[in-house]
Motif scaffolding. Structure first.
Motif, PDB file in Angstrom:
ATOM      1  N   TYR A 144     -43.702  36.793 110.203  1.00 48.49           N
ATOM      2  CA  TYR A 144     -42.589  37.202 109.308  1.00 48.49           C
ATOM      3  C   TYR A 144     -43.222  38.832 108.516  1.00 48.49           C
ATOM      4  O   TYR A 144     -41.761  38.766 108.061  1.00 48.49           O
ATOM      5  CB  TYR A 144     -43.098  36.240 107.401  1.00 48.49           C
ATOM      6  CG  TYR A 144     -42.882  36.444 106.536  1.00 48.49           C
ATOM      7  CD1 TYR A 144     -41.684  35.420 106.192  1.00 48.49           C
ATOM      8  CD2 TYR A 144     -42.856  37.049 105.373  1.00 48.49           C
ATOM      9  CE1 TYR A 144     -40.653  35.558 104.375  1.00 48.49           C
ATOM     10  CE2 TYR A 144     -42.323  37.959 104.296  1.00 48.49           C
ATOM     11  CZ  TYR A 144     -41.070  37.112 104.008  1.00 48.49           C
ATOM     12  OH  TYR A 144     -40.705  37.294 103.345  1.00 48.49           O
ATOM     13  N   SER A 167     -45.445  29.351 107.382  1.00 48.11           N
ATOM     14  CA  SER A 167     -45.516  29.032 108.028  1.00 48.11           C
ATOM     15  C   SER A 167     -45.686  29.944 109.173  1.00 48.11           C
ATOM     16  O   SER A 167     -45.720  29.209 110.446  1.00 48.11           O
ATOM     17  CB  SER A 167     -43.280  28.364 108.310  1.00 48.11           C
ATOM     18  OG  SER A 167     -42.855  29.841 108.781  1.00 48.11           O
ATOM     19  N   LEU A 202     -35.955  35.374 108.956  1.00 53.40           N
ATOM     20  CA  LEU A 202     -36.023  34.818 107.826  1.00 53.40           C
ATOM     21  C   LEU A 202     -35.407  33.661 107.606  1.00 53.40           C
ATOM     22  O   LEU A 202     -34.137  34.010 107.465  1.00 53.40           O
ATOM     23  CB  LEU A 202     -35.765  36.278 107.018  1.00 53.40           C
ATOM     24  CG  LEU A 202     -37.237  37.977 107.179  1.00 53.40           C
ATOM     25  CD1 LEU A 202     -36.652  38.746 106.507  1.00 53.40           C
ATOM     26  CD2 LEU A 202     -38.154  37.277 107.111  1.00 53.40           C
ATOM     27  N   ASN A 203     -36.136  33.062 107.450  1.00 51.10           N
ATOM     28  CA  ASN A 203     -35.571  31.864 105.505  1.00 51.10           C
ATOM     29  C   ASN A 203     -34.773  32.218 105.336  1.00 51.10           C
ATOM     30  O   ASN A 203     -33.970  31.495 104.812  1.00 51.10           O
ATOM     31  CB  ASN A 203     -37.013  31.287 105.169  1.00 51.10           C
ATOM     32  CG  ASN A 203     -36.507  29.082 104.776  1.00 51.10           C
ATOM     33  OD1 ASN A 203     -35.882  28.964 106.156  1.00 51.10           O
ATOM     34  ND2 ASN A 203     -36.414  29.688 103.333  1.00 51.10           N
ATOM     35  N   LYS A 204     -35.154  32.960 104.060  1.00 54.48           N
ATOM     36  CA  LYS A 204     -34.056  33.850 102.811  1.00 54.48           C
ATOM     37  C   LYS A 204     -32.899  34.418 103.365  1.00 54.48           C
ATOM     38  O   LYS A 204     -32.104  34.137 102.590  1.00 54.48           O
ATOM     39  CB  LYS A 204     -34.937  34.307 102.001  1.00 54.48           C
ATOM     40  CG  LYS A 204     -35.351  35.676 102.684  1.00 54.48           C
ATOM     41  CD  LYS A 204     -35.917  37.256 102.208  1.00 54.48           C
ATOM     42  CE  LYS A 204     -36.194  37.848 102.607  1.00 54.48           C
ATOM     43  NZ  LYS A 204     -35.552  39.269 102.217  1.00 54.48           N
ATOM     44  N   ALA A 237     -34.276  25.163 105.221  1.00 56.93           N
ATOM     45  CA  ALA A 237     -35.413  25.023 106.621  1.00 56.93           C
ATOM     46  C   ALA A 237     -35.251  24.890 107.206  1.00 56.93           C
ATOM     47  O   ALA A 237     -35.046  23.618 108.006  1.00 56.93           O
ATOM     48  CB  ALA A 237     -37.285  24.788 105.889  1.00 56.93           C
ATOM     49  N   PRO A 252     -37.931  25.220 110.711  1.00 56.04           N
ATOM     50  CA  PRO A 252     -38.627  26.011 111.380  1.00 56.04           C
ATOM     51  C   PRO A 252     -38.898  25.666 113.179  1.00 56.04           C
ATOM     52  O   PRO A 252     -40.157  26.521 113.752  1.00 56.04           O
ATOM     53  CB  PRO A 252     -39.594  25.267 110.514  1.00 56.04           C
ATOM     54  CG  PRO A 252     -39.778  23.874 109.826  1.00 56.04           C
ATOM     55  CD  PRO A 252     -38.071  24.184 109.665  1.00 56.04           C
ATOM     56  N   THR A 276     -40.002  40.695 108.606  1.00 50.32           N
ATOM     57  CA  THR A 276     -39.604  41.517 107.169  1.00 50.32           C
ATOM     58  C   THR A 276     -39.178  43.296 107.337  1.00 50.32           C
ATOM     59  O   THR A 276     -38.613  43.686 107.041  1.00 50.32           O
ATOM     60  CB  THR A 276     -40.340  41.560 106.570  1.00 50.32           C
ATOM     61  OG1 THR A 276     -40.416  40.231 105.984  1.00 50.32           O
ATOM     62  CG2 THR A 276     -40.670  42.347 105.007  1.00 50.32           C
ATOM     63  N   THR A 300     -36.209  29.338 111.049  1.00 52.36           N
ATOM     64  CA  THR A 300     -36.590  30.092 109.865  1.00 52.36           C
ATOM     65  C   THR A 300     -38.044  30.170 109.988  1.00 52.36           C
ATOM     66  O   THR A 300     -39.017  29.689 110.505  1.00 52.36           O
ATOM     67  CB  THR A 300     -36.159  29.657 108.729  1.00 52.36           C
ATOM     68  OG1 THR A 300     -36.323  27.883 108.653  1.00 52.36           O
ATOM     69  CG2 THR A 300     -34.386  29.105 109.572  1.00 52.36           C
ATOM     70  N   THR A 331     -41.428  31.480 107.100  1.00 48.65           N
ATOM     71  CA  THR A 331     -41.620  31.657 105.957  1.00 48.65           C
ATOM     72  C   THR A 331     -42.777  32.450 105.832  1.00 48.65           C
ATOM     73  O   THR A 331     -43.479  32.238 106.757  1.00 48.65           O
ATOM     74  CB  THR A 331     -41.751  30.621 105.175  1.00 48.65           C
ATOM     75  OG1 THR A 331     -42.875  29.707 105.282  1.00 48.65           O
ATOM     76  CG2 THR A 331     -40.097  29.912 104.747  1.00 48.65           C
ATOM     77  N   PRO A 332     -43.561  33.210 105.046  1.00 46.97           N
ATOM     78  CA  PRO A 332     -44.609  33.163 105.146  1.00 46.97           C
ATOM     79  C   PRO A 332     -46.077  32.169 104.829  1.00 46.97           C
ATOM     80  O   PRO A 332     -46.882  32.442 106.251  1.00 46.97           O
ATOM     81  CB  PRO A 332     -44.948  33.918 103.495  1.00 46.97           C
ATOM     82  CG  PRO A 332     -43.739  34.260 103.098  1.00 46.97           C
ATOM     83  CD  PRO A 332     -42.818  33.567 103.805  1.00 46.97           C
ATOM     84  N   ARG A 380     -47.670  34.189 108.709  1.00 47.31           N
ATOM     85  CA  ARG A 380     -47.504  35.010 107.941  1.00 47.31           C
ATOM     86  C   ARG A 380     -47.258  36.440 108.714  1.00 47.31           C
ATOM     87  O   ARG A 380     -46.449  37.572 108.294  1.00 47.31           O
ATOM     88  CB  ARG A 380     -48.728  35.067 107.359  1.00 47.31           C
ATOM     89  CG  ARG A 380     -48.349  35.999 106.925  1.00 47.31           C
ATOM     90  CD  ARG A 380     -50.168  36.145 105.771  1.00 47.31           C
ATOM     91  NE  ARG A 380     -51.427  36.623 107.155  1.00 47.31           N
ATOM     92  CZ  ARG A 380     -52.057  37.562 107.880  1.00 47.31           C
ATOM     93  NH1 ARG A 380     -52.081  38.116 107.779  1.00 47.31           N
ATOM     94  NH2 ARG A 380     -53.306  36.913 108.568  1.00 47.31           N
TER      95      ARG A 380
END
Length: 190
Positions: A109, A104, A57-59, A70, A72, A113, A99, A101-102, A106
């Motif tokens: 991600y 890049s 996850l990027n975060k 990032a 990706p 999550t 990484t 994200t939603p 969904r």
């Protein structure tokens, strides 16, 4: 299933092309044990010294890998900040991360999550879902043959899981997931 060390093929969304898996045609696994890296290299039919890349996850990238931007496309390596991610940390302490994200990816991600909610880590092993020396697997017949020939525990195609009944890890997972939770309604105290 991934949190219980199953190794799964992951087919989601559009085809991929290029030198590495970016989350649409991947083999995914939990990142915690070096034995998973070893198993993935056996599945991929390659040398044991080869590293396995993490998808993250990027975060969470700064927390686990010191990555503050990032990444990706798995182009950069970063120092791992924890010993907990043994399967994706190379012998020199680095990892070539991707990484997510939603925007890049969904679906990936969402999976990361959910894995983070279960394990505390939004990180998975990610390696390409392909026959050695060939392109990515893009049809269900080849995917089924690959899973059986190379020892995957199953695969997920666009959100639907297909698991090998012959997989010992899958059978162990079924036993663990069928066990009653102490204190839950209907659970026996015996």
């Amino acid at each position: 299933m991934l949190a219980n060390d199953l190794v799964l093929g992951w087919v989601s969304g559009r085809y991929e092309i290029g030198p590495r898996a970016l989350g649409n045609r991947s083999i995914l696994a939990a990142p915690f044990h070096d034995s998973i890296r070893e198993r993935l290299n056996v599945i991929k039919q390659r040398e044991q010294f080869r590293p396995i890349a993490p998808v993250c996850l990027n975060k969470d990238a700064a927390r686990w890998f010191g990555c503050h931007q990032a990444s990706p496309y798995m182009l950069y390596t970063y120092k791992s900040t924890t010993d907990a991610l043994a399967a994706v940390t190379h012998v020199n302490g680095t990892a070539r991360i991707q990484t997510v994200t939603p925007a890049s990816n969904r679906n990936l991600y969402g999976l990361l999550t959910a894995f983070s909610a279960r394990t505390g880590y939004g990180v998975l092993c990610n390696t390409s879902l392909n026959f050695s020396g060939k392109g990515f697997i893009n049809n269900i017949g080849d995917l089924d043959a690959y899973a059986v020939q190379h020892g995957l525990d199953g695969f997920v195609v666009n959100g639907r899981a297909h698991l090998l009944k012959s997989s010992e890890r899958y059978q162990a997972h079924l036993k663990v997931s069928a066990m009653p939770v102490p204190g839950a309604r209907g659970a026996s105290s015996a």
